[in-house]
Design a protein around this motif. Structure first.
Motif, PDB file in Angstrom:
ATOM      1  N   GLU A   1       0.815  -1.221   0.000  1.00 59.04           N
ATOM      2  CA  GLU A   1       0.000   0.000   0.000  1.00 59.04           C
ATOM      3  C   GLU A   1       0.849   1.272   0.000  1.00 59.04           C
ATOM      4  OE1 GLU A   1      -0.119  -1.582   4.343  1.00 59.04           O
ATOM      5  OE2 GLU A   1       0.110  -2.360   2.297  1.00 59.04           O
TER       6      GLU A   1
ATOM      7  N   ARG B   1       4.337   3.899  -4.778  1.00 58.97           N
ATOM      8  CA  ARG B   1       3.921   5.043  -5.579  1.00 58.97           C
ATOM      9  C   ARG B   1       4.801   5.101  -6.825  1.00 58.97           C
ATOM     10  NH1 ARG B   1       0.618   4.541  -2.342  1.00 58.97           N
ATOM     11  NH2 ARG B   1      -0.494   6.086  -1.070  1.00 58.97           N
TER      12      ARG B   1
ATOM     13  N   ALA C   1       5.580   8.833 -13.825  1.00 57.54           N
ATOM     14  CA  ALA C   1       4.145   9.132 -13.834  1.00 57.54           C
ATOM     15  C   ALA C   1       3.838  10.322 -14.740  1.00 57.54           C
ATOM     16  CB  ALA C   1       3.665   9.418 -12.414  1.00 57.54           C
TER      17      ALA C   1
ATOM     18  N   ALA D   1       1.569  10.031 -18.069  1.00 60.05           N
ATOM     19  CA  ALA D   1       0.345  10.833 -18.190  1.00 60.05           C
ATOM     20  C   ALA D   1       0.365  11.670 -19.467  1.00 60.05           C
ATOM     21  CB  ALA D   1       0.194  11.733 -16.967  1.00 60.05           C
TER      22      ALA D   1
ATOM     23  N   ARG E   1      -5.619   1.299  -8.706  1.00 63.96           N
ATOM     24  CA  ARG E   1      -6.101   2.676  -8.807  1.00 63.96           C
ATOM     25  C   ARG E   1      -5.637   3.516  -7.619  1.00 63.96           C
ATOM     26  NH1 ARG E   1     -11.123   0.225 -10.888  1.00 63.96           N
ATOM     27  NH2 ARG E   1     -11.420   0.890 -13.050  1.00 63.96           N
ATOM     28  N   ALA E   2      -5.642   2.916  -6.434  1.00 64.21           N
ATOM     29  CA  ALA E   2      -5.299   3.657  -5.221  1.00 64.21           C
ATOM     30  C   ALA E   2      -3.843   4.104  -5.212  1.00 64.21           C
ATOM     31  CB  ALA E   2      -5.589   2.801  -3.991  1.00 64.21           C
TER      32      ALA E   2
ATOM     33  N   ALA F   1      -1.562   3.945  -7.985  1.00 67.02           N
ATOM     34  CA  ALA F   1      -1.025   4.446  -9.255  1.00 67.02           C
ATOM     35  C   ALA F   1      -1.668   5.750  -9.694  1.00 67.02           C
ATOM     36  CB  ALA F   1      -1.199   3.400 -10.359  1.00 67.02           C
ATOM     37  N   THR F   2      -2.881   6.026  -9.219  1.00 65.34           N
ATOM     38  CA  THR F   2      -3.671   7.188  -9.670  1.00 65.34           C
ATOM     39  C   THR F   2      -3.481   7.420 -11.177  1.00 65.34           C
ATOM     40  OG1 THR F   2      -1.908   8.716  -8.981  1.00 65.34           O
ATOM     41  CG2 THR F   2      -3.687   8.321  -7.419  1.00 65.34           C
ATOM     42  N   PRO F   3      -3.885   6.445 -11.995  1.00 71.41           N
ATOM     43  CA  PRO F   3      -3.628   6.532 -13.445  1.00 71.41           C
ATOM     44  C   PRO F   3      -4.441   7.624 -14.112  1.00 71.41           C
ATOM     45  CG  PRO F   3      -5.092   4.708 -12.961  1.00 71.41           C
ATOM     46  CD  PRO F   3      -4.637   5.242 -11.632  1.00 71.41           C
TER      47      PRO F   3
ATOM     48  N   GLU G   1      -7.133   9.314 -16.490  1.00 70.34           N
ATOM     49  CA  GLU G   1      -8.523   8.869 -16.662  1.00 70.34           C
ATOM     50  C   GLU G   1      -8.693   7.949 -17.855  1.00 70.34           C
ATOM     51  OE1 GLU G   1     -12.992  10.862 -17.172  1.00 70.34           O
ATOM     52  OE2 GLU G   1     -11.211  12.116 -16.998  1.00 70.34           O
TER      53      GLU G   1
END
Length: 259
Positions: A41, A44, A50, A54, A76-77, A79-81, A83
């Motif tokens: 968890e 990152r 990242a 993006a 998802r939590a 990596a915050t990919p 949209e």
């Protein structure tokens, strides 16, 4: 070494694949986009990786995807990919191809099998300190990165012995993990699906674990596979660590935007 610290061969391959008509940029997450950490968890993505990833997702005729062993919710939590990025979780048992993608639903037989796996892993974790159980929609994972080598081996052996040779269970070993799924899926099948749905004319994929080898073997002529770290691999290219991935993505982005 070529520009950006990459080998000349890898530099040339990236420039070549970046000029394809429609590019699929598919990345593993843990050990590739993000360094491996003791607690899952806490992972990152490296900021530079990242950012370039993006930016690639916004380039015309370019599809980005994360192809991970994590459950989709976990991916998802951490990596915050972007949209529009397509997502593959649980080594292919979970797939998100955009709004309207159906969620995973297990049959009654699969649910029963998953419960049996959960009981076996729970017992092993109780008996062997340092081991941890993670539940996924399609199965259960035994983590032993924080256990002693002896405890880890004993826990793996105990789970395998408890489950026997059940044809309805699919067992995968990765880096300090044993994953048992009630769905037979792998990253190679997932990459083929992503290629089809995106209409990609070429694919670049990077991964670090043994589970990524299915994806490397699914690549074809004109594609680029990059192994991250040590180990035997079917990938044609290799980088030493996740810290080298930003150079790959940044070169890909620069060439894709200004061919």
């Amino acid at each position: 070494m070529g520009s950006a610290g990459l080998s000349a061969d890898l530099h040339a391959a990236i420039v070549h694949v970046a000029r394809t008509a429609h590019l699929l940029v598919a990345m593993d997450f843990d050990g590739t986009m993000a360094p491996l950490v003791p607690r899952a968890e806490d992972a990152r993505p490296l900021p530079a990786a990242a950012s370039a990833f993006a930016a690639l997702s916004a380039v015309e005729s370019t599809t980005t995807a994360l192809v991970s062993g994590r459950a989709l919710a976990s991916l998802r939590a951490v990596a915050t990919p972007p949209e529009q990025t397509l997502l593959v979780g649980s080594h292919g048992a979970e797939v998100w191809l955009g709004p309207g993608s159906p969620g995973l639903e297990l049959t009654e037989t699969q649910e029963h099998a998953r419960g049996r796996v959960q009981s076996a892993v729970q017992l092993a974790v109780h008996l062997h300190p340092g081991t941890v159980m993670e539940q996924k929609p399609a199965g259960v994972v035994l983590h032993y990165r924080q256990a002693t080598p002896e405890a880890g081996r004993a826990a793996v052996a105990a789970v395998r012995a408890a489950l026997g040779q059940d044809p309805g269970l699919f067992i995968t070993e990765g880096k300090m993990v044993l994953e048992i799924s009630v769905i037979n899926a792998n990253k190679g099948e997932s990459l083929r699906l992503l290629r089809t749905v995106s209409d990609a004319t070429a694919v670049i994929f990077a991964g670090d674990d043994v589970t990524d080898e299915h994806a490397f073997t699914a690549l074809g002529a004109g594609d680029v596979g990059i192994k991250v770290g040590a180990g035997t691999t079917a990938a044609a290219f290799r980088i030493a660590s996740p810290q080298e991935l930003p150079a790959v993505l940044e070169l890909l982005l620069a060439t894709r935007k200004h061919p």
